[in-house]
Every structure is written in C-alpha cells, then in structure tokens.
Design a protein around this motif. Sequence first.
Motif, short mmCIF file in Angstrom:
data_model
loop_
_atom_site.label_atom_id
_atom_site.label_comp_id
_atom_site.label_asym_id
_atom_site.label_seq_id
_atom_site.Cartn_x
_atom_site.Cartn_y
_atom_site.Cartn_z
N UNK A 209 9.37 18.21 -50.26
CA UNK A 209 9.00 19.55 -51.01
C UNK A 209 10.15 20.07 -51.84
N UNK A 210 11.30 19.72 -51.59
CA UNK A 210 12.54 20.21 -52.31
C UNK A 210 12.49 19.34 -53.67
N UNK A 211 11.81 18.22 -53.76
CA UNK A 211 11.93 17.82 -54.86
C UNK A 211 10.67 18.10 -55.83
N UNK A 212 9.97 19.13 -55.65
CA UNK A 212 8.75 19.52 -56.26
C UNK A 212 7.81 18.61 -56.69
N UNK A 213 7.70 17.84 -55.49
CA UNK A 213 6.56 16.56 -55.74
C UNK A 213 5.22 17.08 -55.76
#
Length: 323
Positions: A209-213
């Motif tokens: 989620x931290x990668x804004x997937x």
Amino acid sequence: MVIARPFQSSFNSLQLPPLPYKRPLLAIGHGTRNDRGRQTFLDFVETYQKLDTSRPVIPCFLELTKPNIQQGINACIEQGYTDITALPILLFAARHNKFDVTNELDRARSPYPELKLNYGRHFGITPKIIDLWRDRLKQLDRPENTPHNVSRQDTVLVFVGRGSSDPDANGDVCKLARIIWEGSGYKTVETCFIGISHPRLEEGFERAYMYQAKRIIVLPYFLFTGTLMEKIHHITAQQQEQHPEIDFASLPEMGIASQLLRVIRAREIEAQLGQVSMNCEMCKFRLAAVDEHGHGHGHGHGHHHEDPYAKLDDYHQRIWKTP
C-alpha cells in the motif's frame, strides 16, 4: 478479487528424457492434515508415474499423514528392488530435506543392509519453475483478469513463501521473488511469509500500500493446496474488502504442472547418476556441526499452538540456532 485458476492441461503429449536405470522412485512429500492437499500430492505422483511406467513411483510423507517413509521403503523391497532413488518433493533446502528426511531414510533402511539408496535434490530455484510463474502472471494481463486494465507499472507483486526456521531457505524465497520480478515491469515485489518467518503476509500488504499500488497480485510460492493456501486466500479476501479501490488478484499454488513434471524428471536422472549437488555452505545445521555443537534431534519447527516466532525479537534470537 480475481482468483486465477490453474491452467489444467493433459500431460499425455509430455515427452520426458529417458531414465538411465529402471530403479523405483520414492517421492517424499512434506505431509499435511489437509485432505485436499494430501490428495493433490498423490495425484501429482500418479500423473508422474503414468508418464513412465518402466519403474514404480511410490508416494510417501515425512509427517502428519500416511503412508510414511518406512512404508514407502518397505513397498520397494516387497517388489524385489534393492536399488532405490528417493526424492524430496520440496521447494527449498530447509530443515526437512537437509535433516528430517535424511534421518528418516536412515532409520527406515536400517533393516535392509542390501539396500542402495540415492537421495536426490529438492526442486530449488530452476528455470522451469520461473517459466511457470511468468506464464501465470502473463495470464493475469488478459482483459478478463484485469477489469480496470491496470498496467504492470501500477502493480505490486506480493510474493508469499511458507516461511522456515532455516535462514538459508528464507533467503532463497527472497532470491526467487527477485528473479521473477527482474524484467517483469511490475512496480516492485514485496516478499513475505505465511508462518514462522518475517515479514508476515499482513505486513507484505501494508508495504504494498505504501507504493500506492492500483493493483496487487498475490503469488503464493506453494507446490500444492492445503491449510496455508486457504489462509492466504482468506487474508487476501479480507484485504480486498478493506481496500475496494485496489484490484486484487490471487494466483493459485503450482499444482500439477508440466514444468514441475519436467523438473522432477531432471532430479530423478541426476540422483540416478549420482550427480546431486546441494549448496551446504550456508546451512545452519552444517555450521553448527562445524562448531562442534552437534545437530541434536529436537523438533524445532513449530507444530505447537503458540507461535515461538511471532515476535520479531524472538525470531532474531532463535533463527540461527539449530534444534
């Protein structure tokens, strides 16, 4: 959530290289209390047997279910064979095939002094298995499997290993995840584990989620279905509910795949010819033996209800210790 179904194919046309010798093969599975998992292993062995009926292929399990290794060896002897190949149907070199299976084979063969046994190699990191996963991932690019047409650049791969109390095997999971990611075009790969090792699957999702997937693909690095596979699908479905804005896709376990049947044939030939080589330099069991602490015979791999590896501090304290 898209759950990709394994690509079922008929193996009748699969051509395998011939065996040097007509020795029976003892195919050793890990063992599971999960009936579907147990049956898939037996079906895999039966499929492999049907491709070449020149010698018996006998299934057995290390633990949790029957037939056990002793029964497997007895079956070979009863059919009049004294020369046997034994293969661990396991993905990585962890405690089980370095240690538990070899101990069990030694014990099971002791009543038969005439028995010659060639112990083969686990599946390991091999091009055919990498091809299998690349094929599976390619299927997920098809329009029916990506309803919002999310590109690979906006997709994060969550690669889930079983988790082991052996650092060498955990390192191999990371290596394999990295190799599959190389050249794939996915934003990144997060490697995580479903048990024993860290980071756990839930944390793998948090990192993704931290990668804004916009899309997350879960790749469970498992041979066959079982309790842990069901747990992975369950956790993924929960994550999908909590994050409806992200597309989730869940790949199935490897299952009975032509690539695996080819790998097992390569391992069987290797073992028959005595060409088995295993990387033992990083093995904690060998390192302990070199330190003259000996191996010990405890079962340190968590079939308990409490989880001795749940806290990261405890994990780091324990992980290089041998049982």
